[in-house]
Scaffold this active site. Structure first.
Site, PDB file in Angstrom:
ATOM      1  N   ASP A   9       0.844  -1.196   0.000  1.00 47.23           N
ATOM      2  CA  ASP A   9       0.000   0.000   0.000  1.00 47.23           C
ATOM      3  C   ASP A   9       0.877   1.243   0.000  1.00 47.23           C
ATOM      4  OD1 ASP A   9      -2.589   1.590   1.094  1.00 47.23           O
ATOM      5  OD2 ASP A   9      -0.810   2.158   2.247  1.00 47.23           O
ATOM      6  N   ASP A 105      -3.704   2.583  -5.320  1.00 51.37           N
ATOM      7  CA  ASP A 105      -2.490   2.608  -4.492  1.00 51.37           C
ATOM      8  C   ASP A 105      -2.269   1.319  -3.684  1.00 51.37           C
ATOM      9  OD1 ASP A 105      -4.466   3.023  -2.585  1.00 51.37           O
ATOM     10  OD2 ASP A 105      -3.183   4.300  -1.361  1.00 51.37           O
ATOM     11  N   GLU A 106      -2.932   0.243  -4.072  1.00 47.61           N
ATOM     12  CA  GLU A 106      -2.723  -1.033  -3.378  1.00 47.61           C
ATOM     13  C   GLU A 106      -2.641  -2.163  -4.403  1.00 47.61           C
ATOM     14  OE1 GLU A 106      -5.238  -1.866   0.158  1.00 47.61           O
ATOM     15  OE2 GLU A 106      -6.045   0.115  -0.270  1.00 47.61           O
TER      16      GLU A 106
HETATM   17 MG   LIG Z   1      -2.863   4.070   0.784  1.00 43.00          MG
END
Ligand SMILES: [Mg+2]
Length: 418
Positions: A9, A105-106
């Site tokens: 993340d 974002d992961e």
């Molecule tokens: Mg994040």
């Protein structure tokens, strides 16, 4: 651990990208927010310094300024964030080909087969963190486990809270680490389910895990009706750390052989122009991956879903093309058609595009339309530039929506500026 799966993340993703782009703000509280000229604009991301003032995502700029008057407010640049996200995917792909984006974002990584080349899971994470920091200025936190859901749990509840940004949660240790967590922290449990569970006397994940499955099914039936059996089984497995789902780059189309790419958006998108920009980026990425692997696909799929887990909206539809292709223009045309045919206008939070019905690009018969070959050559050239210099090196002119009156519209994505 039998498999070694990671969920990586990015910390304060949009805010970190902006801080990297603006070194002059390095020591200042920075947020990325929609409509920064208005106090009613919503905070999409806050850097750790801003968070230390109590600034939170999803509150208004007005509320944040009340806590932190010196806040630096930056307009979102969605295209840049998508490009940085794809750049980070490339870094993961230098460690394993099993990378599955979960959101912008992961991403999930299966590094089981990479340990012999790159060292222990922790060593791999340290290399990944250093590479991402060097290339993008973003700090990443990584949860490690035997399953995807546990890796995600390890990241959200533990890796994000320690300075190394690493946490290992082996399946054998679920009773120690997973079970004490409140039930609302369990993967897939939203506000509505939390209320159900609390009324059933289930407060922690361990409370649920220790109920025999048959009894738990009965309990859930009593509250939610007979059709809840499958849900009950899934919840029960999650609580017990059981999750066989593979990390597969094509997960979007349910495990069949596919090349797909999906993305969770930071806010709900309600305007078709905004959604189209993302669909084009996704089509481009899927086609680029097909080309680099030497595939073409005949079946184009598009999925869109809303933000609320408890009240799912959206659709997933596919269509078969006359000829297999890996040309972005052709795939995007099909994607657009499908989207407009099936979209009911509800806000969209997650989008995915995939190509299935894959065949070897080498066996493709020369088309009667020879510009097809020209298009293919053009895209091979842009691919090699992108592969060498990162995907922001070349932007497709049409993806800027540079058509006449669209100038103002094109300045915004999701109501935000690029
Ligand atoms: Mg994040």
């Amino acid at each position: 651990m039998k498999r070694v799966i990671m969920l990586a993340d990015c910390q304060s993703f949009y805010a970190s990208v902006e801080k990297a782009a603006h070194p002059e703000y390095a020591d200042q509280p920075v947020v990325v927010a929609g409509s920064p000229e208005r106090r009613s604009g919503i905070i999409l991301a806050a850097c750790p310094i801003a968070k230390s003032f109590g600034v939170k995502t999803a509150e208004t700029i007005g509320e944040s300024l009340g806590k932190c008057p010196e806040l630096v407010v930056i307009r979102p640049r969605m295209r840049t964030y998508i490009d940085v996200s794809l750049m980070i995917t490339k870094i993961y792909e230098s460690f394993t080909d099993l990378v599955e984006p979960f959101s912008i974002d992961e991403q999930f990584l299966d590094v089981t087969g990479s340990l012999q080349y790159f060292g222990s899971p922790e060593e791999i994470v340290k290399q990944i963190q250093a590479k991402i920091m060097l290339a993008t200025g973003v700090w990443s936190r990584v949860g490690i486990s035997d399953t995807k859901i546990l890796a995600k749990t390890a990241c959200d509840n533990f890796a994000k809270k320690n300075p190394e940004g690493i946490f290992v949660l082996p399946k054998a240790e679920v009773s120690k680490h997973l079970w004490p967590l409140p039930i609302t922290k369990m993967f897939g449990v939203g506000g509505r389910m939390t209320n159900h569970f609390l009324r059933m006397g289930i407060h922690t994940i361990g409370d649920l895990a220790q109920i025999p499955l048959a009894k738990f099914k009965q309990m859930l039936r009593a509250r939610m009706g007979k059709q809840s059996d499958i849900q009950a089984e899934l919840f029960w497995q999650t609580a017990n750390g059981i999750d066989d789902s593979p990390v597969s780059p094509g997960t979007f189309s349910n495990g069949q052989k596919a090349i797909g790419h999906g993305m969770t958006l930071p806010i709900d998108y309600g305007r078709k122009e905004d959604v189209e920009v993302v669909l084009l980026e996704l089509s481009e990425e899927v086609c680029r991956r097909c080309r680099s692997k030497g595939y073409m696909g005949r079946v184009v799929s598009v999925g869109a879903s809303g933000a609320d887990y408890d009240h799912p909206t959206g659709f997933s539809r596919q269509m078969t093309l006359q000829d297999p292709t890996n040309i972005t223009k052709e795939v995007y045309a099909a994607v657009r058609t499908l989207f407009h045919r099936h979209w009911d206008g509800q806000p969209v939070r997650r989008l995915g595009v995939a190509l299935t019905g894959l065949s070897d690009a080498g066996t493709f018969q020369l088309s009667l339309f020879e510009d097809k070959e020209k298009l293919r050559q053009l895209e091979r050239t842009t691919d090699s530039i992108k592969n060498r210099y990162g995907s922001s090196a070349i932007l497709r002119a049409s993806s800027l929506m540079a058509s006449g009156q669209a100038r103002e519209r094109s300045a915004k994505i999701g109501g935000h500026y690029k």
